[in-house]
Design a protein around this motif. Structure first.
Motif, PDB file in Angstrom:
ATOM      1  N   MET A 163     -41.984 -41.849  30.497  1.00 50.48           N
ATOM      2  CA  MET A 163     -41.108 -41.131  31.440  1.00 50.48           C
ATOM      3  C   MET A 163     -41.803 -41.009  32.799  1.00 50.48           C
ATOM      4  O   MET A 163     -43.033 -40.919  32.855  1.00 50.48           O
ATOM      5  N   LEU A 164     -41.001 -41.006  33.849  1.00 58.93           N
ATOM      6  CA  LEU A 164     -41.549 -40.824  35.201  1.00 58.93           C
ATOM      7  C   LEU A 164     -40.904 -39.570  35.799  1.00 58.93           C
ATOM      8  O   LEU A 164     -39.676 -39.489  35.868  1.00 58.93           O
ATOM      9  N   ALA A 165     -41.704 -38.589  36.198  1.00 53.39           N
ATOM     10  CA  ALA A 165     -41.165 -37.385  36.842  1.00 53.39           C
ATOM     11  C   ALA A 165     -41.557 -37.420  38.315  1.00 53.39           C
ATOM     12  O   ALA A 165     -42.724 -37.651  38.646  1.00 53.39           O
ATOM     13  N   LEU A 166     -40.561 -37.195  39.197  1.00 56.80           N
ATOM     14  CA  LEU A 166     -40.806 -37.305  40.643  1.00 56.80           C
ATOM     15  C   LEU A 166     -40.802 -35.925  41.299  1.00 56.80           C
ATOM     16  O   LEU A 166     -39.983 -35.073  40.937  1.00 56.80           O
ATOM     17  N   TYR A 167     -41.666 -35.738  42.275  1.00 56.10           N
ATOM     18  CA  TYR A 167     -41.818 -34.411  42.906  1.00 56.10           C
ATOM     19  C   TYR A 167     -41.856 -34.528  44.433  1.00 56.10           C
ATOM     20  O   TYR A 167     -42.408 -35.493  44.963  1.00 56.10           O
ATOM     21  N   HIS A 168     -41.328 -33.484  45.081  1.00 57.97           N
ATOM     22  CA  HIS A 168     -41.414 -33.445  46.543  1.00 57.97           C
ATOM     23  C   HIS A 168     -42.681 -32.754  47.016  1.00 57.97           C
ATOM     24  O   HIS A 168     -42.970 -32.718  48.202  1.00 57.97           O
ATOM     25  N   ASP A 169     -43.402 -32.105  46.102  1.00 60.77           N
ATOM     26  CA  ASP A 169     -44.703 -31.580  46.543  1.00 60.77           C
ATOM     27  C   ASP A 169     -45.748 -31.717  45.433  1.00 60.77           C
ATOM     28  O   ASP A 169     -45.429 -31.700  44.235  1.00 60.77           O
ATOM     29  N   LEU A 170     -46.990 -31.899  45.888  1.00 63.34           N
ATOM     30  CA  LEU A 170     -48.102 -32.185  44.981  1.00 63.34           C
ATOM     31  C   LEU A 170     -48.347 -31.046  44.002  1.00 63.34           C
ATOM     32  O   LEU A 170     -48.636 -31.264  42.825  1.00 63.34           O
ATOM     33  N   GLU A 171     -48.217 -29.843  44.512  1.00 61.43           N
ATOM     34  CA  GLU A 171     -48.557 -28.692  43.669  1.00 61.43           C
ATOM     35  C   GLU A 171     -47.633 -28.565  42.471  1.00 61.43           C
ATOM     36  O   GLU A 171     -48.074 -28.211  41.374  1.00 61.43           O
ATOM     37  N   SER A 172     -46.340 -28.888  42.668  1.00 64.80           N
ATOM     38  CA  SER A 172     -45.401 -28.800  41.538  1.00 64.80           C
ATOM     39  C   SER A 172     -45.799 -29.791  40.454  1.00 64.80           C
ATOM     40  O   SER A 172     -45.739 -29.483  39.257  1.00 64.80           O
ATOM     41  N   ALA A 173     -46.205 -30.991  40.884  1.00 68.35           N
ATOM     42  CA  ALA A 173     -46.627 -31.991  39.893  1.00 68.35           C
ATOM     43  C   ALA A 173     -47.862 -31.480  39.156  1.00 68.35           C
ATOM     44  O   ALA A 173     -47.937 -31.534  37.917  1.00 68.35           O
ATOM     45  N   ALA A 174     -48.811 -30.962  39.913  1.00 70.95           N
ATOM     46  CA  ALA A 174     -50.051 -30.467  39.296  1.00 70.95           C
ATOM     47  C   ALA A 174     -49.759 -29.282  38.375  1.00 70.95           C
ATOM     48  O   ALA A 174     -50.318 -29.182  37.275  1.00 70.95           O
ATOM     49  N   ASN A 175     -48.851 -28.402  38.822  1.00 73.27           N
ATOM     50  CA  ASN A 175     -48.494 -27.256  37.975  1.00 73.27           C
ATOM     51  C   ASN A 175     -47.833 -27.702  36.678  1.00 73.27           C
ATOM     52  O   ASN A 175     -48.021 -27.089  35.626  1.00 73.27           O
ATOM     53  N   SER A 176     -47.036 -28.793  36.756  1.00 70.99           N
ATOM     54  CA  SER A 176     -46.388 -29.298  35.536  1.00 70.99           C
ATOM     55  C   SER A 176     -47.436 -29.687  34.505  1.00 70.99           C
ATOM     56  O   SER A 176     -47.264 -29.447  33.313  1.00 70.99           O
ATOM     57  N   VAL A 177     -48.529 -30.280  34.977  1.00 73.62           N
ATOM     58  CA  VAL A 177     -49.599 -30.721  34.060  1.00 73.62           C
ATOM     59  C   VAL A 177     -50.142 -29.520  33.287  1.00 73.62           C
ATOM     60  O   VAL A 177     -50.207 -29.535  32.052  1.00 73.62           O
ATOM     61  N   SER A 178     -50.496 -28.468  34.013  1.00 69.92           N
ATOM     62  CA  SER A 178     -51.050 -27.278  33.344  1.00 69.92           C
ATOM     63  C   SER A 178     -50.017 -26.676  32.385  1.00 69.92           C
ATOM     64  O   SER A 178     -50.345 -26.250  31.286  1.00 69.92           O
ATOM     65  N   LYS A 179     -48.750 -26.651  32.832  1.00 73.46           N
ATOM     66  CA  LYS A 179     -47.693 -26.021  32.027  1.00 73.46           C
ATOM     67  C   LYS A 179     -47.453 -26.803  30.730  1.00 73.46           C
ATOM     68  O   LYS A 179     -47.228 -26.225  29.675  1.00 73.46           O
ATOM     69  N   ILE A 180     -47.500 -28.143  30.832  1.00 71.89           N
ATOM     70  CA  ILE A 180     -47.277 -28.991  29.634  1.00 71.89           C
ATOM     71  C   ILE A 180     -48.325 -28.650  28.580  1.00 71.89           C
ATOM     72  O   ILE A 180     -48.019 -28.415  27.417  1.00 71.89           O
ATOM     73  N   ILE A 181     -49.578 -28.599  29.008  1.00 71.80           N
ATOM     74  CA  ILE A 181     -50.664 -28.326  28.048  1.00 71.80           C
ATOM     75  C   ILE A 181     -50.539 -26.890  27.528  1.00 71.80           C
ATOM     76  O   ILE A 181     -50.688 -26.639  26.328  1.00 71.80           O
ATOM     77  N   ALA A 182     -50.221 -25.958  28.443  1.00 68.35           N
ATOM     78  CA  ALA A 182     -50.089 -24.561  28.020  1.00 68.35           C
ATOM     79  C   ALA A 182     -48.965 -24.416  26.988  1.00 68.35           C
ATOM     80  O   ALA A 182     -48.986 -23.513  26.157  1.00 68.35           O
ATOM     81  N   ASN A 183     -47.970 -25.327  27.047  1.00 62.77           N
ATOM     82  CA  ASN A 183     -46.881 -25.306  26.060  1.00 62.77           C
ATOM     83  C   ASN A 183     -47.257 -26.032  24.772  1.00 62.77           C
ATOM     84  O   ASN A 183     -46.395 -26.329  23.950  1.00 62.77           O
ATOM     85  N   LYS A 184     -48.525 -26.341  24.638  1.00 62.44           N
ATOM     86  CA  LYS A 184     -49.078 -26.939  23.411  1.00 62.44           C
ATOM     87  C   LYS A 184     -48.490 -28.309  23.100  1.00 62.44           C
ATOM     88  O   LYS A 184     -48.306 -28.674  21.944  1.00 62.44           O
ATOM     89  N   ILE A 185     -48.165 -29.067  24.168  1.00 58.84           N
ATOM     90  CA  ILE A 185     -47.771 -30.463  23.954  1.00 58.84           C
ATOM     91  C   ILE A 185     -48.919 -31.318  24.489  1.00 58.84           C
ATOM     92  O   ILE A 185     -49.367 -31.123  25.629  1.00 58.84           O
ATOM     93  N   ILE A 186     -49.388 -32.238  23.670  1.00 56.83           N
ATOM     94  CA  ILE A 186     -50.447 -33.147  24.136  1.00 56.83           C
ATOM     95  C   ILE A 186     -49.856 -34.557  24.193  1.00 56.83           C
ATOM     96  O   ILE A 186     -49.791 -35.268  23.189  1.00 56.83           O
ATOM     97  N   PRO A 187     -49.394 -34.976  25.387  1.00 58.70           N
ATOM     98  CA  PRO A 187     -48.860 -36.340  25.483  1.00 58.70           C
ATOM     99  C   PRO A 187     -49.992 -37.361  25.366  1.00 58.70           C
ATOM    100  O   PRO A 187     -51.155 -37.029  25.596  1.00 58.70           O
ATOM    101  N   THR A 188     -49.642 -38.585  25.050  1.00 54.50           N
ATOM    102  CA  THR A 188     -50.648 -39.656  25.011  1.00 54.50           C
ATOM    103  C   THR A 188     -51.203 -39.863  26.412  1.00 54.50           C
ATOM    104  O   THR A 188     -52.400 -40.026  26.614  1.00 54.50           O
TER     105      THR A 188
END
Ligand SMILES: Cc1cc2nc3c(=O)[nH]c(=O)nc-3n(C[C@H](O)[C@H](O)[C@H](O)COP(=O)(O)OP(=O)(O)OC[C@H]3O[C@@H](n4cnc5c(N)ncnc54)[C@H](O)[C@@H]3O)c2cc1C
Length: 473
Positions: free
Chosen positions: A226-251
């Motif tokens: 999947m490709l997720a697109l963002y208009h600002d860097l921080e939202s993309a970076a925040n998504s990374v932390s949130k994904i892990i905090a939600n206990k999902i470990i993508p490949t």
């Protein structure tokens, strides 16, 4: 210092490996005077290609007696000046160590020689329905010996770990010329110190790997990209932390900023969006139902974090072209300017957003051109500077910028290198991470195994401690 190889030593080396495997021609010395790292070129005295471990052992004994540096070299793709012969000596090639010796389907292991190309081994085990996860972007050309000595990671590192997690056993020629075997085809082994782990990531400074047994896992049944697109860097970076905090470990959880996207799209021409500030390339594998469920959750998290769109690749070809494009980031950038300096400062995942913001501020402060991409899920970013080594004034600013980036990474609980190793390039920064006592402990290991300092000297430890970078507040 260029170590002189006397006629007597040259004859002894030729006697060991044969004329065809000893080369001190100007052309060869020039070819092996540099690696993928800019600015550290230095001539070796000769290039030697042993044919078996016994020849390696005899070469090492000879070099140890005469204090001749040995620089083991795979494909030279390291990015830390790890194979530049800055102290002269001989470059040791593994072109005769290129066999996959065994794929053991009962124990799920593969035994290889160090000169095997990473992708060749991956394809060979995949043909048997098995999976070797470490996939450095250089895998089409890098060797297993180089991967082991740099402890390389890759796009699949978030879920599956790095090379270290797959090395079960090693055959190593020590600087004394003795041959040891560490580990085995074992799921458990606590017989003394873990020497296997000591040699992984040792950057050729403790011994020469002549054989390795690596762990394999079953091939995942299904995967989605999947490709997720963002208009600002921080939202993309925040998504990374949130994904892990939600206990999902993508490949895979990769980050590319706009500058990188533009360069990669120009190179790969696969229709990547270039009007957004950042993208996340996300992949999950496993049983189909689990993957589909995870992908729904991942899409929803990205949307909550202000992704402007989230697109799932519709075919394996589309997914593969996205992965290939990401893997080509460095090559794509290298076309733009005479010198490309790629670093791999790494922070805890929760600090990704802060680190990305800091990198951009530092680039502005020193007026240098830095693109950032990397294994965001691992907290492993690749700030990459496009510059020109001939412009001394600009290079000074680039060095200051990277210094600030390393200091900031360590401040955030991170490290100066997540996967590329220390080599010559990051030796002046190692104490930022380890402190004096940490460096002393590592030097004690080096000293006890290699008292004459013949194995890849001047790597990892700064030769001149006065050149260490100190933090001034
Ligand atoms: C385009 C590109 C993409 C990259 N992508 C990644 C990535 O995704 N992830 C990552 O982690 N790294 C990446 N790297 C850097 C990475 O370090 C190397 O690609 C790889 O691990 C090195 O393999 P090599 O065969 O080229 O080894 P070399 O560069 O030749 O050697 C690496 C180190 O290993 C030592 N060495 C080699 N063989 C032996 C041996 N048999 N015994 C003892 N010491 C030995 C050398 O002395 C040196 O210190 C990339 C580099 C490039 C140029």
């Amino acid at each position: 210092m260029i170590t002189l190889i006397t006629t007597e030593i040259k004859e002894a080396l030729i006697h060991l490996v044969g004329t065809e495997n000893y080369d001190d021609s100007k052309v060869s010395k020039l070819v092996y005077s540099y690696d993928a790292t800019p600015q550290y070129q230095s001539m070796p005295a000769a290039v030697v290609a042993p044919r078996n471990k016994e020849e390696v052992a005899e070469i090492v004994k000879l070099c140890n007696t005469h204090y001749i540096p040995i620089i083991p070299r795979g494909s030279g793709t390291n990015l830390c000046a790890g194979t530049c012969p800055t102290e002269g000596g001989i470059v040791l090639l593994f072109k005769h160590f290129n066999s996959i010796l065994e794929i053991d389907e009962e124990n799920l292991t593969v035994t290889v020689e160090p000169g095997v190309i990473t992708l060749d081994m991956i394809k060979a085990v995949e043909a048997k329905g098995l999976f070797y996860p470490p996939d450095p972007s250089s895998m089409k050309i890098s060797t297993i010996g180089g991967n082991i000595n740099e402890n390389s990671g890759g796009l699949r590192g978030l879920k599956y770990g790095v090379t270290r997690d797959y090395v079960l056993a090693l055959e190593v020629v020590l600087p004394s010329g003795e041959i040891i075997h560490t580990g085995g085809k074992l799921a458990k082994d606590v017989a003394g110190y873990d020497l296997t782990r000591l040699f992984v990531g040792a950057e050729g400074t403790l011994g020469i790997v002549t054989q390795a047994t690596l762990k394999l896992v079953p091939m995942p049944a299904f995967k989605m990209t999947m490709l997720a697109l963002y208009h600002d860097l921080e939202s993309a970076a925040n998504s990374v932390s949130k994904i892990i905090a939600n206990k999902i470990i993508p490949t895979t959880l990769e980050f590319l900023d706009q500058a990188t996207l533009k360069v990669v799209e120009e190179y790969a021409q696969i229709g990547l969006p270039t009007d957004v500030s950042a993208v996340l390339l996300i992949e999950q594998d496993g049983p189909m139902e689990v993957v589909q469920e995870d992908m729904k959750k991942l899409a929803s998290i990205c949307q909550q974090e202000q992704a402007v769109s989230v697109n799932v690749a519709e075919s394996e070809e589309e997914a593969d072209s996205l992965r290939t494009a990401r893997r080509s980031a460095l090559s794509a950038m290298a076309r733009l300017k005479p010198t490309t300096i790629l670093e791999d400062a790494t922070v805890p995942r929760s600090e990704i957003a802060k680190m990305v913001v800091s990198i951009n501020e530092i680039a502005d402060k020193y007026e240098v051109n830095i693109c950032t991409f990397g294994h965001a899920g691992d907290g492993n970013l690749h700030p990459t500077c496009l510059t020109d080594a001939r412009d001394e004034e600009e290079i000074k600013r680039v060095e200051k910028a990277f210094e600030d980036i390393f200091i900031r990474a360590v401040e955030l609980g991170g490290t100066i290198t997540g996967e590329h190793g220390v080599g010559m390039m990051k030796a002046p920064y190692l104490h930022l991470k380890l402190g004096d006592a940490g460096i002393n402990a590592m030097q004690a290991i080096k000293q006890s195994l290699d008292p004459n300092n013949i194995m890849n000297p001047a790597k990892i430890f700064a030769k001149d401690t006065r050149k260490r970078v100190v933090v001034t507040k």
